[in-house]
Design a protein around this motif. Sequence first.
Motif, PDB file in Angstrom:
ATOM      1  N   GLY A  24     -24.061   9.082 -25.813  1.00  0.00           N
ATOM      2  CA  GLY A  24     -23.212   8.222 -24.778  1.00  0.00           C
ATOM      3  C   GLY A  24     -21.927   8.118 -24.838  1.00  0.00           C
ATOM      4  O   GLY A  24     -21.032   7.982 -23.871  1.00  0.00           O
ATOM      5  N   VAL A  25     -21.261   7.741 -26.034  1.00  0.00           N
ATOM      6  CA  VAL A  25     -20.024   7.206 -26.300  1.00  0.00           C
ATOM      7  C   VAL A  25     -19.132   8.415 -26.798  1.00  0.00           C
ATOM      8  O   VAL A  25     -19.837   9.469 -27.535  1.00  0.00           O
ATOM      9  N   THR A  26     -18.155   9.091 -25.838  1.00  0.00           N
ATOM     10  CA  THR A  26     -17.117  10.005 -26.512  1.00  0.00           C
ATOM     11  C   THR A  26     -15.827   9.401 -26.938  1.00  0.00           C
ATOM     12  O   THR A  26     -14.989   8.917 -26.335  1.00  0.00           O
ATOM     13  N   PRO A  27     -15.770   9.440 -28.221  1.00  0.00           N
ATOM     14  CA  PRO A  27     -14.573   8.806 -28.910  1.00  0.00           C
ATOM     15  C   PRO A  27     -13.345   9.778 -28.796  1.00  0.00           C
ATOM     16  O   PRO A  27     -12.265   9.329 -29.704  1.00  0.00           O
ATOM     17  N   ALA A  28     -13.237  10.723 -28.459  1.00  0.00           N
ATOM     18  CA  ALA A  28     -12.182  11.819 -28.342  1.00  0.00           C
ATOM     19  C   ALA A  28     -10.811  11.202 -27.956  1.00  0.00           C
ATOM     20  O   ALA A  28     -10.005  11.658 -29.008  1.00  0.00           O
ATOM     21  N   LYS A  29     -10.733  10.458 -27.101  1.00  0.00           N
ATOM     22  CA  LYS A  29      -9.305   9.953 -26.999  1.00  0.00           C
ATOM     23  C   LYS A  29      -8.746   9.012 -27.815  1.00  0.00           C
ATOM     24  O   LYS A  29      -7.574   9.076 -28.293  1.00  0.00           O
ATOM     25  N   LEU A  45     -16.306  11.415 -38.487  1.00  0.00           N
ATOM     26  CA  LEU A  45     -16.957  10.833 -37.121  1.00  0.00           C
ATOM     27  C   LEU A  45     -18.480  11.018 -37.662  1.00  0.00           C
ATOM     28  O   LEU A  45     -18.837  11.818 -38.149  1.00  0.00           O
ATOM     29  N   HIS A  46     -19.398  10.019 -37.382  1.00  0.00           N
ATOM     30  CA  HIS A  46     -20.703   9.935 -37.686  1.00  0.00           C
ATOM     31  C   HIS A  46     -21.598   9.624 -36.498  1.00  0.00           C
ATOM     32  O   HIS A  46     -21.524   8.634 -35.965  1.00  0.00           O
ATOM     33  N   ALA A  47     -22.326  10.675 -35.900  1.00  0.00           N
ATOM     34  CA  ALA A  47     -23.057  10.325 -34.890  1.00  0.00           C
ATOM     35  C   ALA A  47     -24.518   9.700 -35.422  1.00  0.00           C
ATOM     36  O   ALA A  47     -25.026  10.274 -36.193  1.00  0.00           O
ATOM     37  N   VAL A  48     -24.638   8.632 -34.763  1.00  0.00           N
ATOM     38  CA  VAL A  48     -26.070   7.989 -35.042  1.00  0.00           C
ATOM     39  C   VAL A  48     -26.860   7.464 -33.792  1.00  0.00           C
ATOM     40  O   VAL A  48     -26.135   7.299 -32.718  1.00  0.00           O
ATOM     41  N   GLY A  65     -17.773   1.265 -35.870  1.00  0.00           N
ATOM     42  CA  GLY A  65     -18.583   2.119 -34.989  1.00  0.00           C
ATOM     43  C   GLY A  65     -18.462   1.659 -33.596  1.00  0.00           C
ATOM     44  O   GLY A  65     -18.395   0.306 -33.056  1.00  0.00           O
ATOM     45  N   PHE A  66     -18.575   2.591 -32.434  1.00  0.00           N
ATOM     46  CA  PHE A  66     -18.900   2.274 -31.253  1.00  0.00           C
ATOM     47  C   PHE A  66     -20.324   2.242 -31.068  1.00  0.00           C
ATOM     48  O   PHE A  66     -21.127   3.101 -31.139  1.00  0.00           O
ATOM     49  N   VAL A  67     -20.741   0.991 -30.582  1.00  0.00           N
ATOM     50  CA  VAL A  67     -22.157   0.331 -30.794  1.00  0.00           C
ATOM     51  C   VAL A  67     -22.630  -0.094 -29.504  1.00  0.00           C
ATOM     52  O   VAL A  67     -21.724  -0.257 -28.491  1.00  0.00           O
ATOM     53  N   ARG A  68     -23.801  -0.277 -29.214  1.00  0.00           N
ATOM     54  CA  ARG A  68     -24.270  -0.939 -27.931  1.00  0.00           C
ATOM     55  C   ARG A  68     -24.706  -2.310 -28.132  1.00  0.00           C
ATOM     56  O   ARG A  68     -25.314  -2.472 -29.110  1.00  0.00           O
ATOM     57  N   GLN A 155     -25.562   5.529 -17.260  1.00  0.00           N
ATOM     58  CA  GLN A 155     -25.057   6.640 -16.773  1.00  0.00           C
ATOM     59  C   GLN A 155     -24.588   7.617 -17.927  1.00  0.00           C
ATOM     60  O   GLN A 155     -24.749   8.770 -17.679  1.00  0.00           O
ATOM     61  N   SER A 156     -24.030   7.298 -18.566  1.00  0.00           N
ATOM     62  CA  SER A 156     -23.427   8.257 -20.060  1.00  0.00           C
ATOM     63  C   SER A 156     -24.731   9.103 -20.751  1.00  0.00           C
ATOM     64  O   SER A 156     -24.556  10.128 -20.827  1.00  0.00           O
TER      65      SER A 156
END
Length: 266
Positions: A24-29, A45-48, A65-68, A155-156
């Motif tokens: 759900g997280v898009t780190p591209a920018k 990048l590591h998708a988990v 990391g981008f986490v919830r 929503q993501s």
Amino acid sequence: MTGSEAPPPTPQAAPAFRLAYVPGVTPAKWVRVWQERFPDVPLGLHAVTAAEASDLLRQGGADAGFVRLPVDRTFFSAIPLYTETTVVVVPKDHVIAAVEEVTVEDLADEVVFHPLDDVLDWERPPGEPAFERPATTADAVELVAANVGLLVVPQSLARLHHRKDLTYRTLVDAPQSSVALSWPEEATTDLVEDFIGVVRGRTVNSTRGRTTSQSTSAPEQPKRKRPETGGSARRQPGTGRRGGATGGKGAKGTKSTGRGKPRRRS
């Protein structure tokens, strides 16, 4: 080679920054800004999954990391970034698809899937429970497409698992999921500080954190000259850089009396 000669030193690999991110997280920018600002530091990048993110960071498998949320704040530092809208995923021909938003009460008579990787902190999931919990959100989406039930997600995730035969609507009174940048507090390295600067939108000349060498080599700003007329000019009303209210270029600084054309004097 004699016994006294030492072998040539082995070149060290360039430092790299390892970034984890959950579905759900898009780190591209942020990745793009990093590559522009630090072209000599590779970013991996590591998708988990949301459940795997904390363990990966604890074990040193990623630097940040981008986490919830929530995270263990006794171990991790975290910068909350945004909170997502919660939606219900339904078939396009479902009655809910005819409205813009619904409430939890509207789902009371519906079968609502609660996958094992659910990221919403439900006290009690809405609707009627399914016969069994799907293993993943992706599995639950397939069941919704088969008209077996509905699914509530951030929503993501609805966008991530988009299908042409499905749609989603806002669920106004459901729990929400927040996303944060997180890292082990004891491992706040220079590269972590650099990435924090990227995420927070700091410029290359920012003095906070370790940005780039440009911040220390910026040219010294010239000192402003004192006005020749002294401080008295500041006390005179109606004067300034744009001049007074009449004459020459100063007329450009006047304001109209309304949104339309300026009134003409009779």
